[in-house]
Write an enzyme that holds these catalytic residues in place. Sequence first.
Site, PDB file in Angstrom:
ATOM      1  N   SER A   1       0.838  -1.197   0.000  1.00 12.75           N
ATOM      2  CA  SER A   1       0.000   0.000   0.000  1.00 12.75           C
ATOM      3  C   SER A   1       0.883   1.261   0.000  1.00 12.75           C
ATOM      4  O   SER A   1       1.700   1.437  -0.897  1.00 12.75           O
ATOM      5  CB  SER A   1      -0.971  -0.034   1.187  1.00 12.75           C
ATOM      6  OG  SER A   1      -2.021   0.887   1.015  1.00 12.75           O
TER       7      SER A   1
ATOM      8  N   ASP B   1      -9.166  -5.962  -4.679  1.00  8.76           N
ATOM      9  CA  ASP B   1      -8.693  -4.850  -3.855  1.00  8.76           C
ATOM     10  C   ASP B   1      -9.681  -3.679  -3.928  1.00  8.76           C
ATOM     11  O   ASP B   1      -9.860  -3.078  -4.991  1.00  8.76           O
ATOM     12  CB  ASP B   1      -7.315  -4.397  -4.335  1.00  8.76           C
ATOM     13  CG  ASP B   1      -6.621  -3.462  -3.357  1.00  8.76           C
ATOM     14  OD1 ASP B   1      -7.318  -2.645  -2.709  1.00  8.76           O
ATOM     15  OD2 ASP B   1      -5.392  -3.543  -3.219  1.00  8.76           O
TER      16      ASP B   1
ATOM     17  N   HIS C   1      -7.470  -5.936   0.078  1.00  9.76           N
ATOM     18  CA  HIS C   1      -6.410  -5.004   0.467  1.00  9.76           C
ATOM     19  C   HIS C   1      -5.878  -5.351   1.864  1.00  9.76           C
ATOM     20  O   HIS C   1      -5.588  -4.465   2.668  1.00  9.76           O
ATOM     21  CB  HIS C   1      -6.926  -3.564   0.438  1.00  9.76           C
ATOM     22  CG  HIS C   1      -5.839  -2.525   0.430  1.00  9.76           C
ATOM     23  ND1 HIS C   1      -5.040  -2.295  -0.665  1.00  9.76           N
ATOM     24  CD2 HIS C   1      -5.412  -1.657   1.388  1.00  9.76           C
ATOM     25  CE1 HIS C   1      -4.173  -1.333  -0.384  1.00  9.76           C
ATOM     26  NE2 HIS C   1      -4.378  -0.932   0.856  1.00  9.76           N
TER      27      HIS C   1
END
Length: 313
Positions: free
Chosen positions: A117, A264, A292
């Site tokens: 991320s 995601d 995610h």
Amino acid sequence: MQENELKNEYDEYLVGRERIVRVDGLELWAEDFGDPDHPTVLLVMGAQAQGVQWNDGIVRRLVEGGLRVIRYDHRDVGRSSTVDFAARPYTVADMACDALAVLDAFGAERAHMVGASLGGLIAQRLAVTHAHRVLTLTSLSSQPLGTDTAAAVQRALAGAPPVPGELPPPTPELLAALVSTFPEPEAGLEEYLAARLPLWRVLHGPVLPFHEDEYRAMERRVYERARDLQAALHHTFAGAAGTGSTAELASVGAPTLVLHGTEDPMFPPAHAEATAAAVPGARLVMIEGMGHTLPTALDHRLADEILHHTGRA
């Protein structure tokens, strides 16, 4: 060497060696695993996330594969220092310098960079600005440098159409969860968990089984380790300050792997495709059903992809 002696030596490498790294007046918590003489992999977590959210199963698998593993807490999370952001704002570039300071503290001149991320942006930043320190780059559940997610989110929340060519914003379900699932500053553990678990359910995605106990245990660990849970929100401001330009990724020479989940909700798959397209020779691997998050059920799959990429498989 006898089998028991080999096992004892191996088990010793699976115990984290903790230290405090001092940089720019801050203290950063970090730990390493594995043989210090083996190639190093630096695990860089995402926004508002602690280093221990790199699952122990991933760490173990990487150590078994012949890597020395370092994970750490960013400034403003976990056991690292908190910052008065109004008086001392910082950027993703500053967080990238923190990562280098961690490597320096452990005597690692070069490392395989694995970022999740926001950590993926930090790793990309280092591959552009400190190429000589980066053996390989793995961008996990991330997006390309220069993506203005904050503006895309603001437009989505306002009901405005996306700008032509803009990468898609987080899903509406996730946007709703993000604005409603952060607990009050004085929340106790159970109140904190009750607020956070709905967000993890959305981030996890709708395909893979959601094991609430797993996320509850993770968030309990986060709660108990944090100096100040609210300080983690500063990472959002740091990311909104800008990460550079997507065009800079054309200069990346490190072998690059882009790992991403098909489900995601934070950065839909177009973000992964754009990252892979921007880095010369990058390889894109989509993980079916992953959202995610890093569910423990995928520990071996994710670690094995990293080991294959770093040449340690």
